[in-house]
Motif scaffolding. Sequence first.
Motif, PDB file in Angstrom:
ATOM      1  N   ARG A 452       0.889  -1.218   0.197  1.00  0.00           N
ATOM      2  CA  ARG A 452       0.008   0.334  -0.020  1.00  0.00           C
ATOM      3  C   ARG A 452       1.127   1.007   0.280  1.00  0.00           C
ATOM      4  O   ARG A 452      -0.144   1.938  -0.515  1.00  0.00           O
ATOM      5  CB  ARG A 452      -1.080   0.170   1.018  1.00  0.00           C
ATOM      6  CG  ARG A 452      -1.441   1.331   1.250  1.00  0.00           C
ATOM      7  CD  ARG A 452      -2.952   1.612   0.398  1.00  0.00           C
ATOM      8  NE  ARG A 452      -3.219   2.923   0.583  1.00  0.00           N
ATOM      9  CZ  ARG A 452      -4.340   3.343  -0.574  1.00  0.00           C
ATOM     10  NH1 ARG A 452      -4.551   2.533  -1.211  1.00  0.00           N
ATOM     11  NH2 ARG A 452      -5.035   4.030   0.484  1.00  0.00           N
ATOM     12  N   GLU A 455       1.935   2.014  -3.493  1.00  0.00           N
ATOM     13  CA  GLU A 455       1.143   2.452  -4.757  1.00  0.00           C
ATOM     14  C   GLU A 455       0.651   3.378  -4.129  1.00  0.00           C
ATOM     15  O   GLU A 455       0.300   4.725  -5.131  1.00  0.00           O
ATOM     16  CB  GLU A 455       0.067   1.284  -4.008  1.00  0.00           C
ATOM     17  CG  GLU A 455      -1.544   1.761  -4.713  1.00  0.00           C
ATOM     18  CD  GLU A 455      -2.568   0.825  -4.531  1.00  0.00           C
ATOM     19  OE1 GLU A 455      -3.723   1.269  -4.216  1.00  0.00           O
ATOM     20  OE2 GLU A 455      -2.822   0.121  -3.838  1.00  0.00           O
ATOM     21  N   LYS A 459       0.798   6.563  -7.000  1.00  0.00           N
ATOM     22  CA  LYS A 459       0.140   7.033  -7.288  1.00  0.00           C
ATOM     23  C   LYS A 459       0.328   8.530  -7.133  1.00  0.00           C
ATOM     24  O   LYS A 459       0.438   9.777  -8.438  1.00  0.00           O
ATOM     25  CB  LYS A 459      -1.217   6.937  -6.621  1.00  0.00           C
ATOM     26  CG  LYS A 459      -2.496   7.719  -6.540  1.00  0.00           C
ATOM     27  CD  LYS A 459      -2.910   7.366  -7.853  1.00  0.00           C
ATOM     28  CE  LYS A 459      -4.802   8.288  -8.208  1.00  0.00           C
ATOM     29  NZ  LYS A 459      -5.264   8.462  -9.933  1.00  0.00           N
TER      30      LYS A 459
END
Length: 576
Positions: A452, A455, A459
């Motif tokens: 996470r 990620e 992003k």
Amino acid sequence: MKRTGKITKINGNMVTAEFESFVIQNEVAYVISGSERLKSEVIRVRAKSAQMQVFESTTGLRVGQEVEFSDSLLSVELGPGLLGQIFDGLENPLPNLAKEYGFFLKRGAYLEALAQDSLWEFTPLAKQEDNVRPGEKIGFVQEKIFKHYIMVPFGFPSHLKVKNIVKAGKYDLRQVIAQLVDADGKTYECFLKQSWPVKIPIKAYAEKIKPQEPLITKMRVIDSLFPVARGGTYCIPGPFGAGKTVLQQLTSRHAEVDVVIIAACGERAGEVVETLKTFPEIKDARANRPLIERTIIICNTSSMPVAARESSVYTAVTMAEYYRQMGLNVLLLADSTSRWAQAMREMSGRLEEIPGEEAFPAYLESRIASFYERAGVVRLYDGSVGSITIGGTISPAGGNFEEPVTQATLKVVGAFHGLSRERSDARRYPAIDPLISWSKYPSFINADIVARGHEILRKSNEVAQMMKVIGEEGTSLTDYVDYLKGEFFDSVYLQQNAFDAVDEATSKERQKYVFDFIYRLLKDKFSFATKEEALHFFQSLRQLFRGWNSAEFEGEEFKRIEKEIQSAIREKIISE
């Protein structure tokens, strides 16, 4: 019988000599020039001609001068007294050389690596008639904070019996402490020291184990996102000035290992001097003693002869294997392997070998692989476990990671910590780029939580790239919040303040606690009316977190700031 030859050709640091009897590959030879004996190593033999790399300046040598072959391979002396020392690539103690000859070191001057007359309190472990084999412990002396085990020399035959061993007492390195006999009745003598060829790995152990346990470096970006295993390998490539040396120094201070060996292989003299000055002054948090007491520095600057760079790397890894044989965890930091590769390229050119990519030798990959393969975790004969973790920095020209040394290293290491010029210029230290770095080793933090984190960073970077084209006003509020989350995570967790006594090193427990806290925060959905409101919120949160990072873990200040952060988050969070 004394074996000699005559110089027939001199090409920089490579000297060719004709000989009559025989010569051994990797044998040490001495070029005789007046009263000087210049140490060299035979690197190629063709018929009655030997080509040698000389570890000194060859200025003033001439054809016809004598070469004396030593009948021994390039070796290092191993024994008590290594810790806390500063050696050159040939294991000359540099402080002693400076004391003997002044700061301008004399060519051809070599000193004993260990003080032969120093007395050590020896305690025997083996008894008469015991069966022993190479690498087994027969006693110990106290060296600094460690029990320095005296082992059966690694080059002895496999099956030996203790004929006699001295009683507990004080002995120097020249005194025989044990006599061993083989099946044929031949006697072998043991001393507190022993010698071992640097280019042959020490394999006196029961088995080699796959590295699995994380090595805690206390650098958050490494331990949490790109972990290194104890007994594993990693590399730190990056452009000049991106912070490779500083990162290695911080790692050597805080990593949870027993012994640190630094091979300053061809680095600029200024950086090496900084290491030599700071290490004796740094307090080791584990033992509350100077860090230098569990450190060995192999110093080979860029101004020293090129051929000595190769020997410095092998000298360092051989010393690391020696301490691993005692059941200790060793961290070897090579700075930088690019200089070593450049030395190989230069000698390859002098040997007139067919060049590979960018004129590096065709065997570059295999040499780099054979060096990193000497890392690992081993189970010793007595059941104890020792390890060597190898971390090498690379200085690719222009920060180009596609060049041969970086690519050859990436094929063999288990973790890649790529330093970025952009992050360094933006003062984001450590300048490890989380978007290009990777690790094959597991972290002590849950893999889903780590994923996470990756990620969020990806992003955030995508939105940042988009904003460069369409501007902030063309970005949706949702995307902008994702961008701010990534920047926040980067700022408060991936970056560390090396000048802050608390923030420069983060324990495993604190990393787990804080990463989990940030994970929950990044997962939450927030209510913002405008982008300015979102920006102000994350900026104020960032200031609170930086104060939190500087507070002692689980102290009063730590708990107070944590409550402030939780209060600030509750005001903006959207309840599910």
